[in-house]
Design a protein around this motif. Structure first.
Motif, PDB file in Angstrom:
ATOM      1  N   THR A 111      10.642  19.076  -1.564  1.00 50.68           N
ATOM      2  CA  THR A 111      11.900  19.808  -1.428  1.00 50.68           C
ATOM      3  C   THR A 111      13.070  18.860  -1.195  1.00 50.68           C
ATOM      4  O   THR A 111      14.167  19.057  -1.727  1.00 50.68           O
ATOM      5  N   LEU A 112      12.849  17.804  -0.402  1.00 56.02           N
ATOM      6  CA  LEU A 112      13.903  16.820  -0.178  1.00 56.02           C
ATOM      7  C   LEU A 112      14.184  16.024  -1.447  1.00 56.02           C
ATOM      8  O   LEU A 112      15.336  15.736  -1.783  1.00 56.02           O
ATOM      9  N   GLN A 113      13.120  15.658  -2.164  1.00 58.33           N
ATOM     10  CA  GLN A 113      13.290  14.911  -3.398  1.00 58.33           C
ATOM     11  C   GLN A 113      14.125  15.705  -4.400  1.00 58.33           C
ATOM     12  O   GLN A 113      15.012  15.160  -5.071  1.00 58.33           O
ATOM     13  N   ALA A 114      13.859  17.000  -4.503  1.00 56.03           N
ATOM     14  CA  ALA A 114      14.625  17.841  -5.424  1.00 56.03           C
ATOM     15  C   ALA A 114      16.096  17.875  -5.052  1.00 56.03           C
ATOM     16  O   ALA A 114      16.980  17.833  -5.926  1.00 56.03           O
ATOM     17  N   ASP A 115      16.385  17.949  -3.741  1.00 52.14           N
ATOM     18  CA  ASP A 115      17.776  17.944  -3.297  1.00 52.14           C
ATOM     19  C   ASP A 115      18.474  16.645  -3.682  1.00 52.14           C
ATOM     20  O   ASP A 115      19.604  16.650  -4.181  1.00 52.14           O
ATOM     21  N   THR A 138      20.880  -6.036  -5.368  1.00 51.87           N
ATOM     22  CA  THR A 138      19.829  -5.157  -5.865  1.00 51.87           C
ATOM     23  C   THR A 138      19.958  -3.826  -5.156  1.00 51.87           C
ATOM     24  O   THR A 138      20.120  -3.776  -3.930  1.00 51.87           O
ATOM     25  N   GLY A 139      19.903  -2.752  -5.912  1.00 53.82           N
ATOM     26  CA  GLY A 139      19.936  -1.425  -5.336  1.00 53.82           C
ATOM     27  C   GLY A 139      18.646  -0.690  -5.611  1.00 53.82           C
ATOM     28  O   GLY A 139      18.036  -0.866  -6.670  1.00 53.82           O
ATOM     29  N   ILE A 140      18.221   0.115  -4.643  1.00 54.71           N
ATOM     30  CA  ILE A 140      17.017   0.910  -4.828  1.00 54.71           C
ATOM     31  C   ILE A 140      17.269   2.282  -4.222  1.00 54.71           C
ATOM     32  O   ILE A 140      17.900   2.397  -3.165  1.00 54.71           O
ATOM     33  N   GLU A 141      16.804   3.327  -4.902  1.00 58.81           N
ATOM     34  CA  GLU A 141      17.249   4.674  -4.560  1.00 58.81           C
ATOM     35  C   GLU A 141      16.184   5.682  -5.013  1.00 58.81           C
ATOM     36  O   GLU A 141      15.461   5.435  -5.979  1.00 58.81           O
ATOM     37  N   ASP A 147       9.844   5.237  -4.404  1.00 58.58           N
ATOM     38  CA  ASP A 147       9.254   6.448  -3.847  1.00 58.58           C
ATOM     39  C   ASP A 147       9.799   6.808  -2.465  1.00 58.58           C
ATOM     40  O   ASP A 147       9.367   7.778  -1.861  1.00 58.58           O
ATOM     41  N   GLY A 148      10.738   6.018  -1.956  1.00 57.88           N
ATOM     42  CA  GLY A 148      11.345   6.313  -0.676  1.00 57.88           C
ATOM     43  C   GLY A 148      10.778   5.523   0.488  1.00 57.88           C
ATOM     44  O   GLY A 148      11.419   5.441   1.543  1.00 57.88           O
ATOM     45  N   TYR A 149       9.610   4.913   0.314  1.00 63.31           N
ATOM     46  CA  TYR A 149       8.978   4.221   1.443  1.00 63.31           C
ATOM     47  C   TYR A 149       8.341   2.885   1.080  1.00 63.31           C
ATOM     48  O   TYR A 149       8.155   2.044   1.957  1.00 63.31           O
ATOM     49  N   VAL A 157       0.853  -1.187   0.000  1.00 63.46           N
ATOM     50  CA  VAL A 157       0.000   0.000   0.000  1.00 63.46           C
ATOM     51  C   VAL A 157       0.888   1.236   0.000  1.00 63.46           C
ATOM     52  O   VAL A 157       1.718   1.422   0.888  1.00 63.46           O
ATOM     53  N   LYS A 158       0.704   2.108  -0.995  1.00 64.52           N
ATOM     54  CA  LYS A 158       1.517   3.304  -1.103  1.00 64.52           C
ATOM     55  C   LYS A 158       0.810   4.448  -0.395  1.00 64.52           C
ATOM     56  O   LYS A 158      -0.176   4.973  -0.872  1.00 64.52           O
ATOM     57  N   GLU A 159       1.328   4.819   0.794  1.00 66.02           N
ATOM     58  CA  GLU A 159       0.707   5.866   1.588  1.00 66.02           C
ATOM     59  C   GLU A 159       1.667   7.005   1.903  1.00 66.02           C
ATOM     60  O   GLU A 159       1.246   8.041   2.403  1.00 66.02           O
ATOM     61  N   PHE A 160       2.954   6.824   1.632  1.00 63.62           N
ATOM     62  CA  PHE A 160       3.953   7.802   1.996  1.00 63.62           C
ATOM     63  C   PHE A 160       4.777   8.175   0.766  1.00 63.62           C
ATOM     64  O   PHE A 160       4.945   7.375  -0.151  1.00 63.62           O
TER      65      PHE A 160
END
Length: 258
Positions: free
Chosen positions: A12-16, A76-79, A103-105, A4-7
């Motif tokens: 601003t952090l993503q852009a950095d 496997t890498g994820i980023e 997506d980070g989460y 479930v994608k909730e986060f």
């Protein structure tokens, strides 16, 4: 367990982070990546580790070092950073099955897909650390976590200095914008985070940074700083952790399975 994608990562952090791996710090990250990989090997050597997922793999320095050490069979890498994925792929790491954006989460893998999921110097950057730790425990049989222990007098002073300097600006009240870290951990608070994220702590160690890292940061003064911190950690670990920053690594096992 359904995914479930909730986060998601704040814009601003993503852009950095999208721009983070476009600079000239590859040599530095490779040096640090060697130490991170060495710590993974030290803590995970006694558990199955054929398949390794590096969550927040950056530009692939840790995976490259693990490959050089022949620790693991598939990687496997994820980023969240497109520049990080691009740089990782350019390393042409043997046995790299995939390096992908996420997506980070939410980890796009079935339950228990990996022997080990590693989050090396990632958790301190997270707005919702438990969410990603839950996911790591879902997709892997063991979870490795390492963070700098920054809940100390040295780091508190640094944060206050930055906030005072930027008071009134967009970064005031947001040390993560200036320093890159949103969470400051002690040995105890990191352990509590793991336990409250459904993980049992199998091993936990506090280590000093290796001398080459001190030399790169401090130059000639590393000859004094490194042995002082190493000796204090050995003789008075509680005092050492209170005064200065060290690394803390944990090997965890997921407590609950669906």
């Amino acid at each position: 367990m359904p995914i479930v994608k909730e986060f998601s990562v704040r814009e601003t952090l993503q852009a950095d982070y999208d721009r983070y791996y476009t600079g000239d710090e590859t040599a530095w990250r490779t040096l640090v990546g060697r130490e991170k990989a060495n710590n993974i090997v030290a803590l995970c050597g006694d558990v199955p580790h054929d398949s390794i997922l590096d969550i927040g793999c950056g530009e692939g320095a840790v995976l490259e070092r693990l490959s050089q050490l022949a620790f693991g069979k598939t990687y496997t890498g994820i980023e969240i950073s497109a520049s990080g994925v691009e740089t990782t792929l350019k390393r042409a790491i043997p046995q790299l099955a995939e390096c992908a954006l996420f997506d980070g989460y939410t980890l796009p893998y079935p339950d228990q897909s990996f022997d080990v999921a590693a989050l090396s110097h990632v958790v301190e950057h997270l707005e919702f650390p438990r969410r990603l730790l839950y996911e790591a425990g879902r997709v892997a049989r063991h979870v490795f976590v390492e963070v700098p222990l920054e809940d100390n007098l040295q780091w508190h002073w640094l944060v206050e200095r930055h906030l005072a300097a930027e008071q009134g600006g967009h970064a005031a009240g947001d040390p993560g914008k200036t320093l890159g870290h949103l969470e400051f951990f002690s040995r105890r608070s990191l352990r509590r985070l793991a336990i409250t994220s459904g993980l049992d702590v199998v091993k936990q160690v506090v280590t000093n940074f290796p001398y080459p890292i001190y030399k790169r940061i401090h130059g000639k003064t590393a000859l004094a700083i490194y042995p002082a911190k190493a000796l204090t950690l050995r003789l008075a670990p509680w005092l050492a952790r209170r005064l200065w920053t060290y690394n803390c690594a944990m090997l965890c096992r997921p407590r609950f399975r669906s």
